[in-house]
Design a protein around this motif. Structure first.
Motif, PDB file in Angstrom:
ATOM      1  N   GLY A 120      -0.699   0.842   6.630  1.00  0.00           N
ATOM      2  CA  GLY A 120      -1.593   0.195   5.675  1.00  0.00           C
ATOM      3  C   GLY A 120      -2.683  -0.483   6.488  1.00  0.00           C
ATOM      4  N   ARG A 156       2.240 -14.472  -0.739  1.00  0.00           N
ATOM      5  CA  ARG A 156       2.650 -14.098  -2.102  1.00  0.00           C
ATOM      6  C   ARG A 156       4.089 -13.584  -2.156  1.00  0.00           C
ATOM      7  N   TYR A 175      11.350  -7.419   7.211  1.00  0.00           N
ATOM      8  CA  TYR A 175      10.980  -6.008   7.069  1.00  0.00           C
ATOM      9  C   TYR A 175      12.214  -5.107   7.182  1.00  0.00           C
ATOM     10  N   THR A 231      -3.666 -13.646   7.623  1.00  0.00           N
ATOM     11  CA  THR A 231      -2.528 -12.770   7.341  1.00  0.00           C
ATOM     12  C   THR A 231      -1.382 -13.571   6.728  1.00  0.00           C
ATOM     13  N   LYS A 262      -9.829  -4.142  -0.033  1.00  0.00           N
ATOM     14  CA  LYS A 262      -9.678  -3.422   1.242  1.00  0.00           C
ATOM     15  C   LYS A 262     -10.947  -2.653   1.624  1.00  0.00           C
ATOM     16  N   GLY A 316      -0.298  -2.436  11.389  1.00  0.00           N
ATOM     17  CA  GLY A 316       0.924  -3.118  11.813  1.00  0.00           C
ATOM     18  C   GLY A 316       0.602  -4.606  11.705  1.00  0.00           C
ATOM     19  N   SER A 357       0.794  -1.239   0.000  1.00  0.00           N
ATOM     20  CA  SER A 357       0.000   0.000   0.000  1.00  0.00           C
ATOM     21  C   SER A 357       0.826   1.289   0.000  1.00  0.00           C
TER      22      SER A 357
HETATM   23  C1  GLP Z   1       0.945  -6.605   6.431  1.00  0.00           C
HETATM   24  C2  GLP Z   1       1.778  -5.614   7.270  1.00  0.00           C
HETATM   25  C3  GLP Z   1       1.048  -4.331   7.449  1.00  0.00           C
HETATM   26  C4  GLP Z   1       0.463  -3.948   6.107  1.00  0.00           C
HETATM   27  C5  GLP Z   1      -0.675  -4.854   5.781  1.00  0.00           C
HETATM   28  C6  GLP Z   1      -1.266  -4.639   4.387  1.00  0.00           C
HETATM   29  O1  GLP Z   1       0.683  -7.782   7.049  1.00  0.00           O
HETATM   30  N1  GLP Z   1       2.192  -6.071   8.540  1.00  0.00           N
HETATM   31  O2  GLP Z   1       1.928  -3.334   7.964  1.00  0.00           O
HETATM   32  O3  GLP Z   1      -0.046  -2.633   6.184  1.00  0.00           O
HETATM   33  O4  GLP Z   1      -0.339  -6.200   5.997  1.00  0.00           O
HETATM   34  O5  GLP Z   1      -0.392  -5.022   3.380  1.00  0.00           O
HETATM   35  P1  GLP Z   1      -0.551  -4.567   1.879  1.00  0.00           P
HETATM   36  O6  GLP Z   1      -0.335  -3.091   1.887  1.00  0.00           O
HETATM   37  O7  GLP Z   1       0.512  -5.277   1.096  1.00  0.00           O
HETATM   38  O8  GLP Z   1      -1.928  -4.922   1.478  1.00  0.00           O
END
Ligand code: GLP
Length: 271
Positions: free
Chosen positions: A133, A168, A81, A162, A203, A141, A40
């Protein structure tokens, strides 16, 4: 809560980068930025990098605190990260690596890692703007549903949702760690401004729940409703389930000059 609805993901990057640049202008070169990983905020980082390259934004004295980290990935693992932040934030934004902090996911020091991170944020003077995000389950987080709304940086177990969402980035689901260390919801709430970015139809439910639903640990991002200075920047697809979308569009489109001024205090920046 200010909600800005952009036509597409590129627009989300532009508005988010402009919001951050505005905060840097107000705070000064030693600004403290909270950085999120994931896809994001990538357009935002890339817009900020353009400004740094063009010489209109100087982040060389800025400090950065990442939101979270997996537990147990070896140092230098491309999906740690630490490495994502180096590739997408530290290098493109011309940051001093010594001022870039990521929670320590080494299993050996986990019992003290959360407190060490909280201490480092406090020593830097707190976070001026925290970028987040959102997960499809409403996490920010790695604060998964049922996280304490006042939690601090700590170890968490990832939900299977999650792990599947993040698979991916790995060769297989089995390689996705089961544990992480993440800034808590209370830690995020201590930031002076929070910027939430989200794009895509997948989302939309999470965005609607966080912006318009009840404040609940089942949708951890909803705690941001209790924060005085939050900007939510989304594209049309991510905004598609917001019942107040017309109000958000009208409020943003009709901002008076005193609200657009880059030197305006935060109390004038949000609707
Ligand atoms: C992950 C991270 C987050 C992130 C979220 C969305 O698991 N820990 O910090 O904001 O999921 O990820 P993305 O932006 O790739 O959809």
């Amino acid at each position: 809560m200010e909600v800005v609805i952009c036509p597409d993901a590129g627009g989300v990057g532009e508005v988010s980068a402009a919001t951050i640049a505005q905060i840097v202008t107000r705070v000064g070169p030693q600004v403290v930025i909270g950085a999120a990983t994931g896809s994001s905020p990538l357009a935002t980082y890339s817009e900020l990098a353009d400004r740094v390259r063009a010489g209109t934004l100087d982040l060389s004295q800025a400090s950065v605190f990442a939101l979270d980290e997996y537990v147990g990935l070896p140092v230098g693992h491309p999906e740690s990260y630490h490495d994502c932040i180096r590739r997408t934030v530290t290098e493109p934004l011309g940051l001093d690596p010594a001022r870039v902090h990521v929670p320590d996911g080494n299993p050996d020091g986990l019992d003290t890692a959360g407190q060490r991170y909280e201490d480092a944020i406090r020593a830097a003077g707190g976070v001026d703007v925290q970028i987040v995000g959102i997960g499809v389950n409403g996490h920010i987080g790695f604060n998964e549903p049922t996280s304490s709304l006042s939690s601090r940086t700590r170890v968490k177990t990832l939900t299977e949702q999650t792990r599947r969402d993040n698979a991916r980035f790995f060769d297989s689901l089995d390689e996705v760690p089961r544990h992480c260390i993440t800034q808590g919801l209370g830690t995020v709430m201590d930031a002076r401004h929070v910027l939430l970015v989200a794009t895509g139809e997948h989302k939309a439910d999470a965005v609607a729940a966080v912006v318009e639903g009840p404040v609940t640990a089942m949708r951890p991002g909803s705690v941001l409703q209790m924060h005085p200075h939050v900007t939510v920047v989304v594209d049309e697809a991510a905004a598609s389930r917001l019942t107040m979308a017309d109000y958000f569009r009208a409020a943003y489109d009709n901002r008076p000059d005193w609200q657009r001024n880059p030197a305006a205090p935060p109390s004038l920046l949000t609707v």
